[in-house]
Structures are given as C-alpha cells and as structure tokens.
Design a protein around this motif. Structure first.
Motif, mmCIF file in Angstrom:
data_model
loop_
_atom_site.group_PDB
_atom_site.id
_atom_site.type_symbol
_atom_site.label_atom_id
_atom_site.label_comp_id
_atom_site.label_asym_id
_atom_site.label_seq_id
_atom_site.Cartn_x
_atom_site.Cartn_y
_atom_site.Cartn_z
ATOM 1 N N GLN A 1 -6.617 4.414 -4.442
ATOM 2 C CA GLN A 1 -5.534 5.289 -4.874
ATOM 3 C C GLN A 1 -4.784 4.590 -6.014
ATOM 4 O O GLN A 1 -4.076 3.625 -5.780
ATOM 5 C CB GLN A 1 -4.622 5.539 -3.661
ATOM 6 C CG GLN A 1 -3.425 6.391 -3.909
ATOM 7 C CD GLN A 1 -3.778 7.764 -4.475
ATOM 8 O OE1 GLN A 1 -3.858 7.921 -5.703
ATOM 9 N NE2 GLN A 1 -4.000 8.742 -3.603
ATOM 10 N N SER A 2 -4.969 5.099 -7.228
ATOM 11 C CA SER A 2 -4.328 4.440 -8.378
ATOM 12 C C SER A 2 -3.384 5.392 -9.112
ATOM 13 O O SER A 2 -2.955 5.107 -10.223
ATOM 14 C CB SER A 2 -5.386 3.904 -9.347
ATOM 15 O OG SER A 2 -6.123 2.887 -8.739
ATOM 16 N N ASP A 3 -3.095 6.499 -8.463
ATOM 17 C CA ASP A 3 -2.173 7.457 -9.076
ATOM 18 C C ASP A 3 -0.748 7.001 -8.738
ATOM 19 O O ASP A 3 -0.333 7.028 -7.573
ATOM 20 C CB ASP A 3 -2.460 8.846 -8.499
ATOM 21 C CG ASP A 3 -1.420 9.847 -8.946
ATOM 22 O OD1 ASP A 3 -0.616 9.500 -9.838
ATOM 23 O OD2 ASP A 3 -1.416 10.958 -8.389
ATOM 24 N N PRO A 4 0.042 6.574 -9.771
ATOM 25 C CA PRO A 4 1.378 6.021 -9.507
ATOM 26 C C PRO A 4 2.268 7.004 -8.744
ATOM 27 O O PRO A 4 3.020 6.603 -7.849
ATOM 28 C CB PRO A 4 1.940 5.751 -10.896
ATOM 29 C CG PRO A 4 0.817 5.884 -11.862
ATOM 30 C CD PRO A 4 -0.281 6.634 -11.203
ATOM 31 N N LYS A 5 2.159 8.272 -9.072
ATOM 32 C CA LYS A 5 2.998 9.301 -8.408
ATOM 33 C C LYS A 5 2.750 9.296 -6.909
ATOM 34 O O LYS A 5 3.677 9.258 -6.104
ATOM 35 C CB LYS A 5 2.636 10.692 -8.980
ATOM 36 C CG LYS A 5 3.366 11.014 -10.266
ATOM 37 C CD LYS A 5 4.463 12.067 -9.975
ATOM 38 C CE LYS A 5 5.543 12.035 -11.057
ATOM 39 N NZ LYS A 5 5.020 12.102 -12.436
ATOM 40 N N ALA A 6 1.456 9.348 -6.549
ATOM 41 C CA ALA A 6 1.093 9.408 -5.131
ATOM 42 C C ALA A 6 1.530 8.139 -4.414
ATOM 43 O O ALA A 6 2.043 8.190 -3.290
ATOM 44 C CB ALA A 6 -0.414 9.601 -4.995
ATOM 45 N N SER B 1 -1.694 4.132 2.915
ATOM 46 C CA SER B 1 -2.740 4.614 2.000
ATOM 47 C C SER B 1 -4.131 4.492 2.628
ATOM 48 O O SER B 1 -5.140 4.678 1.964
ATOM 49 C CB SER B 1 -2.703 3.833 0.691
ATOM 50 O OG SER B 1 -3.235 2.531 0.896
ATOM 51 N N ASN C 1 -4.077 0.916 -4.594
ATOM 52 C CA ASN C 1 -4.348 -0.150 -5.557
ATOM 53 C C ASN C 1 -3.283 -1.236 -5.394
ATOM 54 O O ASN C 1 -2.107 -1.002 -5.672
ATOM 55 C CB ASN C 1 -4.299 0.457 -6.963
ATOM 56 C CG ASN C 1 -4.514 -0.577 -8.041
ATOM 57 O OD1 ASN C 1 -4.081 -1.713 -7.917
ATOM 58 N ND2 ASN C 1 -5.174 -0.163 -9.104
#
Ligand code: ADP
Ligand code: MG
Length: 490
Positions: free
Chosen positions: A428-433, A471, A476
């Motif tokens: 998971q590398s989406d900063p928002k999530a 997560s 990440n």
C-alpha cells in the motif's frame, strides 16, 4: 563456502609441538568423449567391458594414437594453474603387473611432463596462501578389479582402461586438513570453470595420493613422508591426514623413526596401514614409449587455447569485488561454483546487485541446502528471482511480503508478479489511504500519543507497528514512517 580457521594445525606431545607437511598427487579424469589413445567412449556407468577397444585391451600389435583433445584439456588446465606449458613432453611406459592393467604398463609422463610449475591460491580467513604446483602430466587410467560379485573370483572391467587422467602434483606446501579441503575445492573449481574435469568424487573423477610428514615446529628440514594411496573424498583425506600425522608423532616421541612407505586408508577403521615399504618399492623401469613420438606443440597451438580460457574464479572474484563492491567473503561464495556465478550474473543483469547477493546467499542457498539441490536444479529460475527483487526495489512489495512470495515460488515455480497480483500482495503506497489508517491509529491511542509528545520517543515503533497491522502488513514502511513523523511531530 567452508569456514576454515586460521589456527595452525599443530600436534602437541609431551613438551614438543609438531607441524604437519602435506603434498598431494591429484588424479583428475579429463573431460573427453574418447580415451587418451583410443576412440572408445568414456561414458560413466556403462555395462562392464562395453567400452573397450583393442588398444584398451592391449591386443598384440595395436598402436596408441594420441587424442589431441585430451592434450588441449591438459594445456588448458595448466594455464588455469598459471603454470609453464612445456612445448616438448614425452610419454613413458611405467611397467608393473596387475590384473586390471592388460598392457603390463601404464603410459604416463615421467621426466618430461606437459605442464611444469604453477600455483593455486587458497582464500584463508586472514588472506591468501599460495600452494605451489610441481607439475601436471597426462597418463592412462587402469581398469577396475571387482572383488565383491563372486566369493571365489575377481572380475575385471576395462571400461576405464585408457581413460585420460591428469596427475597434478603439488609442492609440499599444505599444512593442515583445512588447507587440503580448500586446495581440492579450489582445484576442482578451476577445472570446472575450464570444463577439463567434472570433479565428481563419487564417480572417481577426482582422487588423490596424500603425502604426509611431520616435523618439530620451527624445523626447516622436512621429515620422512608416507604416501596414502588413492583417497576419494575430502573427508577421508582429512581423516587420513589426522590419523597419519598422529601416528608419526607417536613413533618419533617413542624414539623410533618413520619408514618411507606407501599406506592405505581404511575408511571403516579410520586408520592407515602399510601397503609396501620403500625397500620393496616398485622399480617401474620407465622408458620412452617406442609407439609414441615425443609430443611437440607450437606456440600457436598454445595461444589458440589461451584465447579460449574463460574468466577463472580468482579473476571473477576480483571483478565482483571491484565492480559490484561485494565483500571478499560474498565474492568467494558466489564464484567458488561456476553454476552459482552464472546464476548470480544472470540475476544481476536484470536486478539490483546488493539485493541479488543477499537473496542468493541467504534465502536461495537455504532452500537448496534444505532440499539438497544443486543451483542448476533451483526451483526458482534466475529470471524469476530477478523479477522478485525488482518488485521489492520498485516498492510493489515489502521485503517481508517478498519472503512469502518466495516461499510460494519455491513450491510452484511461478512468476512472482502473478503471485503478487493473484494474492493482492501489492504494497500500500497510496499516501491518502495510509493517512487514513494513521489517523485511525492516532485516534484510538490518544494516551500513547500524549506520552510520545511528552518525550517517550520509543513509542514511535509502536505506532508504526499498529499502522502496519491495520494495513495487513502491506503498508509501505518508508511512507508510513514519513507520514507518521509529520503527524506526530507536527
Ligand atoms: P612419488 O612418485 O615418489 O610419489 P612425486 O614427485 O610424484 O613422487 O610426488 C611427491 C609428492 O610428495 C608431492 O606432492 C610432494 O609435494 C610430496 N612431498 C614430498 N616430500 C614431502 C614431505 N617430506 N612431506 C610431505 N609431502 C612431501
Ligand atoms: Mg606418488
């Protein structure tokens, strides 16, 4: 890779300290489809006496014809041993009688071998040690007597009769069983790189006569040696040396002297025993074989072979250290076996060197060890390992998840990209999530947050752990760290 100690191998008795001196005569079977002086096949494991020409069976009037390929193999090996190649060498007859030797003599080289002095470098923990090579000569192997088929008869299999051997004679430069281990392995590694001997000790392709003497530490003259014949495993060589050295020390301490003799190692009893003493040593009545001309080779012949020499382990090791910044230890592990070095080079063509080194010497070796597999039979292809490393490198998966993927690759041999996709293991590398998860953790742990803010820095790890957990192990870590820091310190 063998870990050897740098400790000297010394034997203490009463107030005396002895060191051991060892020289090896290694018999290495030449890789060649046909024999040294005939066209018969050399293939291992055939039905007895199915690969025997009239020359090998020594029928009267048969003439030996030198196999040029075997000569090239010997020269190649000589070059690998950094040795002098002799442009003129001579085949002699070494005369003795034995049931498995139909000619009544072995064709060998005596005074004028094809290869002269060279050396082999041992990589010891504290640095390198050079072992001198005295010579390398070409000779025929004998047949094989089989004593255990019939209680009253011995059978003879001549398949091996006439197969080309290289006898590689070391100087008496070896000082311990550990050094012998490294020496045999290095020699084998060089010959495998060159493709001149497969080094397969179970099949007898590599065996050695082990010469052992002892002397008081500090003494400059050598003691009288005993020669232990035909030892066919490194373990047995080491056991034989330890036994024999102690036997000699005991004799000297008893005030007796050592007889120069030929001995046999009994692997079941772990002891050496006398086979013949120097007094009844053979007089082999060497003389030049009248059926064979002296072997004369041109500079061009040698140069052509020279251009065919691949990069050898010592040079490869140096390149790996210089170019890829590997440690000498890592480089040693990766070059000692040619197949391992090929695998490594295939992986780093497509992937990061540091990660490749770690994954090969760590996870992959563990699996191969566990399953007792050679790297050429690795369940994970170099190509798939490179893909896995690239998934880590580009942040698609974490190092931790990579281990899970690796385990599945071992079982299924699948492409790691496919495994990651199918099991939804992408990092998971989406900063928002990630921010959402972090906010949740901060909200649920208000007490810890205030402790952290009042100086309990150690709690940072706790927050990272909680977010990771949220997560499902896929966050990440670098990003989590970064965002957490901003939120907690901001
Ligand atoms: P031979 O045919 O009599 O066995 P070689 O010259 O073929 O003689 O081999 C002699 C071997 O013995 C070499 O490997 C050499 O290094 C080793 N050697 C010679 N002297 C000693 C010694 N004093 N102690 C241990 N090894 C020795
Ligand atoms: Mg000998």
């Amino acid at each position: 890779m063998d870990l050897v100690s740098d400790q000297e191998f010394l034997i203490k008795r009463n107030n005396n300290t002895y060191e051991v001196v060892i020289g090896l005569e290694v018999h290495a079977q030449v890789i060649s489809n046909s024999k040294l002086f005939s066209t018969s096949s050399t293939k291992f494991g055939a039905e007895p006496n199915t690969q025997v020409s009239l020359v090998d069976a020594a029928f009267p009037g048969m003439l030996p014809v030198i196999n040029e390929f075997c000569v090239k193999q010997a020269i190649k090996t000589g070059i690998g041993l950094k040795a002098k190649i002799n442009k003129k060498s001579v085949f002699d007859r070494k005369n003795y009688f034995y049931a498995d030797l139909p000619q009544g003599y072995q064709i060998s080289q005596y005074k004028y071998p094809i290869v002269g002095e060279g050396n082999v470098i041992l990589d010891m923990p504290s640095g390198q040690k050079e072992i001198g090579i005295e010579r390398l000569h070409l000779e025929q192997d004998a047949g094989k007597s089989i004593h255990d088929i019939d209680p009253n008869n011995t059978f003879v299999d001549l398949n091996r009769s006439g197969v080309a051997l290289m006898e590689i004679v070391s100087k008496p430069d070896l000082r311990s069983p550990d050094e012998v281990n490294l020496y045999i392995k290095k020699l084998r590694s060089i010959m495998r790189y060159l493709g001149t001997c497969d080094g397969n000790m179970q099949e007898g392709s590599l065996r050695a006569d082990v010469n052992v003497s002892v002397r008081k530490k500090g003494e400059t003259n050598f003691g009288t040696r005993c020669e232990i014949k035909n030892v066919n495993s490194i373990k047995f060589m080491q056991m034989a040396i330890i036994y024999e050295a102690n036997r000699q020390v005991d004799l000297i301490e008893d005030g007796k002297s050592i007889d120069q003799e030929t001995r046999l190692f009994d692997t079941k009893k772990n002891e050496t025993r006398s086979m013949r003493s120097k007094e009844d040593a053979h007089d082999y009545r060497y003389f030049p074989d009248p059926d064979l001309l002296p072997l004369e080779i041109s500079d061009k012949f040698i140069q052509d072979i020279q251009t065919d020499i691949p990069e050898l382990p010592d040079e490869k090791k140096k390149r790996f250290i210089d170019k890829f910044k590997l440690s000498p230890y890592e480089a040693n592990i990766l070059v000692s076996d040619i197949e391992t070095s090929k695998y490594f080079e295939a992986v780093i063509k497509e992937a990061d060197v540091k990660l490749a080194t770690n994954w090969i010497t760590g996870e992959l070796f563990a699996v191969l060890n566990d399953k007792n597999l050679e790297i050429s039979d690795s369940p994970i292809s170099a190509n798939n390992l490179a893909k896995l490393i690239n998934l880590i490198k580009d942040g698609t998966i974490s190092g931790k998840i990579a281990k899970t993927v690796f385990e599945q690759m071992v079982d299924t041999n699948e492409n790691p990209q496919k495994i990651v996709q199918e099991r939804g293991l992408q990092q998971q590398s989406d900063p928002k999530a990630l921010e959402e998860l972090i906010d949740k953790v901060i909200e649920n742990n208000a007490d810890k947050v205030s402790q952290y803010k009042s100086g309990k820095d150690k709690l940072f790890g706790f927050f990272v752990g909680q977010v990771m957990k949220e997560s499902k192990g896929k966050g990440n870590p670098q990003l989590i760290n970064k965002i957490l820091k901003e939120k907690l310190n901001g």
